[in-house]
Design a protein around this motif. Structure first.
Motif, PDB file in Angstrom:
ATOM      1  N   PRO A 122       0.833  -1.208   0.000  1.00 51.93           N
ATOM      2  CA  PRO A 122       0.000   0.000   0.000  1.00 51.93           C
ATOM      3  C   PRO A 122       0.872   1.264   0.000  1.00 51.93           C
ATOM      4  N   PRO A 123       0.359   2.361  -0.538  1.00 54.52           N
ATOM      5  CA  PRO A 123       1.102   3.624  -0.485  1.00 54.52           C
ATOM      6  C   PRO A 123       1.344   4.047   0.971  1.00 54.52           C
ATOM      7  N   TYR A 124       2.391   4.804   1.178  1.00 56.43           N
ATOM      8  CA  TYR A 124       2.761   5.241   2.524  1.00 56.43           C
ATOM      9  C   TYR A 124       1.595   5.929   3.231  1.00 56.43           C
ATOM     10  N   GLU A 125       0.864   6.759   2.508  1.00 55.97           N
ATOM     11  CA  GLU A 125      -0.245   7.502   3.116  1.00 55.97           C
ATOM     12  C   GLU A 125      -1.272   6.546   3.728  1.00 55.97           C
ATOM     13  N   LYS A 126      -1.546   5.458   3.047  1.00 56.83           N
ATOM     14  CA  LYS A 126      -2.505   4.478   3.561  1.00 56.83           C
ATOM     15  C   LYS A 126      -1.952   3.783   4.800  1.00 56.83           C
ATOM     16  N   LEU A 127      -0.688   3.427   4.771  1.00 54.40           N
ATOM     17  CA  LEU A 127      -0.072   2.793   5.937  1.00 54.40           C
ATOM     18  C   LEU A 127      -0.036   3.739   7.132  1.00 54.40           C
ATOM     19  N   SER A 140      -2.011   6.171   7.784  1.00 53.62           N
ATOM     20  CA  SER A 140      -3.330   6.580   8.276  1.00 53.62           C
ATOM     21  C   SER A 140      -3.925   5.594   9.276  1.00 53.62           C
ATOM     22  N   GLY A 141      -3.288   4.462   9.461  1.00 56.37           N
ATOM     23  CA  GLY A 141      -3.764   3.498  10.450  1.00 56.37           C
ATOM     24  C   GLY A 141      -4.106   2.164   9.855  1.00 56.37           C
ATOM     25  N   ASN A 142      -4.331   1.196  10.721  1.00 59.73           N
ATOM     26  CA  ASN A 142      -4.652  -0.182  10.368  1.00 59.73           C
ATOM     27  C   ASN A 142      -3.533  -0.881   9.614  1.00 59.73           C
ATOM     28  N   GLY A 143      -2.411  -0.255   9.445  1.00 59.76           N
ATOM     29  CA  GLY A 143      -1.274  -0.902   8.807  1.00 59.76           C
ATOM     30  C   GLY A 143      -1.513  -1.343   7.381  1.00 59.76           C
ATOM     31  N   GLY A 144      -2.556  -0.807   6.734  1.00 54.73           N
ATOM     32  CA  GLY A 144      -2.855  -1.191   5.368  1.00 54.73           C
ATOM     33  C   GLY A 144      -3.605  -2.502   5.259  1.00 54.73           C
ATOM     34  N   PHE A 145      -3.989  -3.084   6.392  1.00 56.37           N
ATOM     35  CA  PHE A 145      -4.701  -4.362   6.367  1.00 56.37           C
ATOM     36  C   PHE A 145      -6.142  -4.188   5.931  1.00 56.37           C
ATOM     37  N   TRP A 146      -6.621  -5.159   5.190  1.00 58.45           N
ATOM     38  CA  TRP A 146      -8.038  -5.251   4.884  1.00 58.45           C
ATOM     39  C   TRP A 146      -8.727  -5.541   6.202  1.00 58.45           C
ATOM     40  N   SER A 147      -9.841  -4.902   6.490  1.00 60.36           N
ATOM     41  CA  SER A 147     -10.478  -5.006   7.808  1.00 60.36           C
ATOM     42  C   SER A 147     -10.724  -6.457   8.226  1.00 60.36           C
TER      43      SER A 147
END
Length: 56
Positions: free
Chosen positions: A34-39, A41-48
């Motif tokens: 995932p892009p850095y911004e997504k990582l 922003s929280g949840n470590g980029g994991f699908w819920s």
């Protein structure tokens, strides 16, 4: 994650893909990063659904 005998590891030039080769299992696994911004922003980029499986 990497298998029996990891022989190669590489990240694409744009940082969006990770490739791992496994000699004994005769496999190449490719993962998206995932892009850095997504990582950041929280949840470590994991699908819920996957995040719910992580131990706390």
């Amino acid at each position: 994650m990497a298998g029996n005998q990891t022989t190669g590891l590489d990240i694409s030039d744009d940082g969006g893909l990770l490739a791992i080769s496994d000699f004994l299992d005769n496999r190449i696994r490719i993962y998206t990063i995932p892009p850095y911004e997504k990582l950041a922003s929280g949840n470590g980029g994991f699908w819920s659904r996957h995040r719910a499986r992580l131990t706390k």
